[in-house]
Write an enzyme that holds these catalytic residues in place. Structure first.
Site, mmCIF file in Angstrom:
data_model
loop_
_atom_site.group_PDB
_atom_site.id
_atom_site.type_symbol
_atom_site.label_atom_id
_atom_site.label_comp_id
_atom_site.label_asym_id
_atom_site.label_seq_id
_atom_site.Cartn_x
_atom_site.Cartn_y
_atom_site.Cartn_z
ATOM 1 N N ASP A 1 -39.907 50.874 -2.211
ATOM 2 C CA ASP A 1 -40.885 50.496 -3.241
ATOM 3 C C ASP A 1 -41.034 51.578 -4.321
ATOM 4 O O ASP A 1 -40.881 51.291 -5.509
ATOM 5 C CB ASP A 1 -42.256 50.187 -2.613
ATOM 6 C CG ASP A 1 -42.282 48.881 -1.840
ATOM 7 O OD1 ASP A 1 -41.208 48.362 -1.518
ATOM 8 O OD2 ASP A 1 -43.388 48.393 -1.549
ATOM 9 N N SER B 1 -49.143 49.592 -4.540
ATOM 10 C CA SER B 1 -49.513 50.982 -4.215
ATOM 11 C C SER B 1 -48.402 51.938 -4.638
ATOM 12 O O SER B 1 -48.669 53.045 -5.127
ATOM 13 C CB SER B 1 -49.818 51.127 -2.729
ATOM 14 O OG SER B 1 -48.720 50.709 -1.956
HETATM 15 O O1 PMV Z 1 -44.960 44.141 1.347
HETATM 16 P P1 PMV Z 1 -44.619 45.420 0.705
HETATM 17 O O2 PMV Z 1 -44.594 45.431 -0.759
HETATM 18 O O3 PMV Z 1 -45.481 46.546 1.254
HETATM 19 O O4 PMV Z 1 -43.082 45.753 1.103
HETATM 20 C C1 PMV Z 1 -42.736 46.319 2.316
HETATM 21 C C2 PMV Z 1 -41.245 46.334 2.529
HETATM 22 C C3 PMV Z 1 -40.894 46.688 3.981
HETATM 23 O O5 PMV Z 1 -39.462 46.692 4.065
HETATM 24 C C4 PMV Z 1 -41.437 45.646 4.944
HETATM 25 C C5 PMV Z 1 -41.424 48.053 4.381
HETATM 26 C C6 PMV Z 1 -40.709 49.224 3.728
HETATM 27 O O6 PMV Z 1 -41.296 50.307 3.731
HETATM 28 O O7 PMV Z 1 -39.576 49.088 3.242
#
Ligand code: PMV
Length: 318
Positions: free
Chosen positions: A147, A104
């Protein structure tokens, strides 16, 4: 005239979840990409279409549905121009959704970059990440911002909420990242909320883990800079233990993590929110095929992803 942008997916090497509460984390962009094209359209509405998710039209009032965050990323850019414009956005992505690879965020970063290019608005990498973060808030509730930042920057980054992001000078030529998908669907927002709730109930127990996670990020950063991948792998294993302690692992993820280590990975851990989704294994280049083969026996999908030095890119066409 249209603008086409592409942005990479990501792998968090160290520090997911801990990063939400301000610990530093390390992420790398991987060469599996999302692409978005932006064109002008009549009127003031924004049409978003995707092969997998169909088509939706958005206007100034709040919207909903899986394509709404794409509109939000574009709108974050449009509002900087003080104009109201109609747009047609077309999304395509090779990044598996909801698996911990930042699909996303990559779509949102590519959307922001394509919209800005089309409207002639120069944006820095941080500004692209900022626009994409507004979309991530809709998707995840309380995202750290790691991200969209790594997707916008490319390469390896050292990220700390509220501070200037730093690129890590690392050469990944001798290693490969092998990702294995548990096939278990999960929601990042729900897992982040669960971890924060556990921390609230047991602050004195969890705070030392957050401190340990911060040290892991510092040590992993220097190990990456000196090309000491054996140490990076060891630190990833410790990081996995901390994530298990936070309650985001399960028996399938443990099975994948240990299969990777038994097949010769330097280190392996959950990547992303956990609860399902993917694990990442760091391997010497010559061991990657064997690790991928072993993981392929028990995972729904295995991706051997090269690191992408290139973050978000954009061109004007026609
Ligand atoms: O699983 P993903 O790609 O949505 O990664 C989330 C990473 C977290 O640290 C769990 C949440 C964040 O916003 O950093």
């Amino acid at each position: 005239m249209r603008a086409s942008a592409s942005a990479p997916g990501k792998v968090i090497l160290i520090g997911e979840h801990f990063v939400v509460e301000g610990s530093p984390a390390i992420a790398v962009a991987v060469d599996v990409r999302a692409r978005v094209t932006a064109e002008r359209a009549e009127g003031e509405l924004v049409t978003v279409s995707s092969r997998e998710l169909g088509e939706a039209v958005f206007g100034p009032s709040a919207g909903e549905g899986p394509l709404y965050p794409v509109y939000v990323a574009a709108w974050e850019v449009v509002k900087r121009t003080n104009q109201r414009v109609g747009l047609k956005l077309t999304v395509e992505s090779d990044i598996p959704p909801g698996a911990g690879m930042g699909s996303s965020a990559a779509v949102a970063a590519a959307t922001a970059a394509a919209t800005a290019k089309l409207l002639g608005l120069p944006l820095s990498r941080d500004e692209v990440a900022q626009a994409a973060l507004a979309a991530e808030v809709i998707v995840h509730g309380k995202p750290s911002g790691i991200d969209p930042t790594v997707s916008s920057y490319g390469g390896a980054i050292y990220f700390k909420r509220g501070e200037k992001t730093e690129r890590i000078n690392a050469d990944f030529g001798q290693v490969r990242l092998v990702l294995a998908d548990s096939g278990i669907q999960r929601s990042t927002g729900a897992l982040v909320a669960k971890v924060l709730e556990t921390k609230k109930r047991h602050p004195e127990v969890l705070e030392p883990l957050y401190k340990a996670a911060a040290s892991l990020a510092e040590k992993a950063r220097s190990a990456l800079e000196r090309g000491d991948f054996a140490t990076v792998g060891e630190l990833m294993n410790i990081n996995h233990g901390l994530l298990s302690a936070l309650g985001v692992s399960n028996s399938k993820l443990e099975e994948l993590v240990y299969a990777a280590r038994n097949a010769g990975a330097l280190g392996s851990k959950i990547t992303g929110a956990g609860g399902g989704g993917m694990i990442v294994a760091l391997c010497w280049r010559e061991d990657a095929e064997r690790v991928a083969r072993e993981l392929g026996k028990i995972a729904v999908r295995v991706i051997a992803a090269p690191v992408s030095e290139e973050g978000v890119t954009c061109v004007l066409e026609g």
